[in-house]
Design an enzyme around this catalytic site. Structure first.
Site, PDB file in Angstrom:
ATOM      1  N   GLY A  39      12.460  68.503  76.615  1.00 25.99           N
ATOM      2  CA  GLY A  39      12.562  68.780  78.040  1.00 25.99           C
ATOM      3  C   GLY A  39      11.287  68.395  78.769  1.00 25.99           C
ATOM      4  O   GLY A  39      11.320  67.865  79.883  1.00 25.99           O
ATOM      5  N   ASP A  78      16.836  68.759  73.622  1.00 27.48           N
ATOM      6  CA  ASP A  78      16.396  70.072  74.085  1.00 27.48           C
ATOM      7  C   ASP A  78      17.140  70.405  75.379  1.00 27.48           C
ATOM      8  O   ASP A  78      16.986  69.723  76.381  1.00 27.48           O
ATOM      9  CB  ASP A  78      14.888  70.006  74.319  1.00 27.48           C
ATOM     10  CG  ASP A  78      14.305  71.274  74.911  1.00 27.48           C
ATOM     11  OD1 ASP A  78      15.017  72.284  74.999  1.00 27.48           O
ATOM     12  OD2 ASP A  78      13.110  71.241  75.281  1.00 27.48           O
ATOM     13  N   CYS A 115       7.133  76.818  79.886  1.00 25.59           N
ATOM     14  CA  CYS A 115       6.601  76.045  78.777  1.00 25.59           C
ATOM     15  C   CYS A 115       5.509  76.867  78.105  1.00 25.59           C
ATOM     16  O   CYS A 115       4.699  77.511  78.788  1.00 25.59           O
ATOM     17  CB  CYS A 115       6.039  74.721  79.296  1.00 25.59           C
ATOM     18  SG  CYS A 115       5.200  73.729  78.046  1.00 25.59           S
TER      19      CYS A 115
END
Length: 295
Positions: A39, A78, A115
């Site tokens: 991603g 992902d 993240c």
């Protein structure tokens, strides 16, 4: 049986990151049969955005379709948290199947996801996390694999292990225990040997095929396979290599006003001329062209 599933049964599989169709073709050219679409890399290269969940599911599905069509490799994709609630997750699974994905990775983060580099990760409760994996497993109509990732390392090692076991019971083919901050201590503070021991301990305790990221310094993917890891993904190294080369080129162009200094220092491994076109299958394109009668 899918090729990826069969190869996982035969031994460990390495999946380098490939952020676009060209990178995937080059990975195949180097001998890799499986690639990983992260991603982070997708949003960075396609949207010039940080890894903040900006992309849509249909954008990602189209991207995977282009890679699958161009490169003929097994694509592990992902899909973050699945792009919404149960029905959206169901559609995500079906769309990625149609796009040719060999496997998708789903995580148990709460929205908005974060993240690990940014910090502030939170996970949904166990029941919700398990439901995501069960819905994904029940939604698929093919042999596409489900990889279940947990970010519960912010809670404890025990929580990571328990969630991975529950994901396996819910239908996950492989599990990815994210270990950025284990039991209150950043993984980067551990020595490579410690990190290998942590990984081996997780593999043994989880008792289900495990996915890990790049091996610690001084170690290889084979070292991870030797302690029981099934799949090693390397999501961002190829992106770093590509951006490093581009940054160096633009700096050189700015400073010298010419491409010559950079190309002299770093001769192209694959020149952007017939060399690159041949690597991208020019002969097949010309053959189709020549099969059409000309008047």
């Amino acid at each position: 049986m899918s090729t990826l599933r069969a190869r996982l049964k035969e031994g460990g599989v390495v999946a380098p990151g490939a952020h676009d169709a060209l990178t995937a073709v080059l990975a195949r050219r180097a001998g890799f049969n499986t690639i990983y679409v992260s991603g982070f890399a997708f949003e960075a290269t396609q949207l010039a955005a940080p890894d903040m969940g900006m992309a849509t599911m249909t954008e990602l599905a189209a991207h995977v379709s282009h890679i699958d069509s161009a490169a003929g490799v097994e694509v592990i994709c992902d899909v973050d948290t699945g792009f919404g609630g149960p029905n959206s997750l169901h559609r995500t699974v079906r769309e990625l199947e149609r796009s040719g994905a060999a496997a998708i990775q789903i995580e148990d983060q709460a929205e908005p996801k974060r993240c690990p580099f940014v910090g502030g990760r939170q996970v949904v409760d166990r029941d919700t996390a398990v439901a995501r994996i069960r819905i994904a497993a029940e939604s698929r109509q093919s042999d596409m694999l489900i990889i279940a990732r947990t970010d519960a390392d912010e809670i404890s090692t025990d929580e990571v292990v328990e969630r991975c076991r529950l994901f396996a019971a819910a239908g996950a083919d492989l599990v990815l225990p994210m270990v950025r901050n284990l039991d209150g201590r950043p993984i980067t503070d551990r020595t490579p040997s410690e990190r290998m021991r942590i990984c081996e301990d997780l593999v043994e305790r989880i008792g289900h095929p495990v996915v890990t990221l790049d091996p610690p310094a001084g170690h290889t993917a084979q070292d991870l396979f030797d302690i029981g890891v099934s799949l090693v993904i390397m999501p961002l190294a190829s992106l770093e290599a590509a951006t490093t080369a581009v940054v160096e080129y633009f700096d050189s162009l700015r400073d010298t006003g010419s491409s010559e200094a950079h190309t002299t220092a770093y001769p192209p491994r694959l020149a952007a001329n017939l060399d690159m076109m041949n690597a991208l299958g020019l002969a097949e394109y010309l053959e189709r062209d020549e099969a059409m009668p000309r008047r």
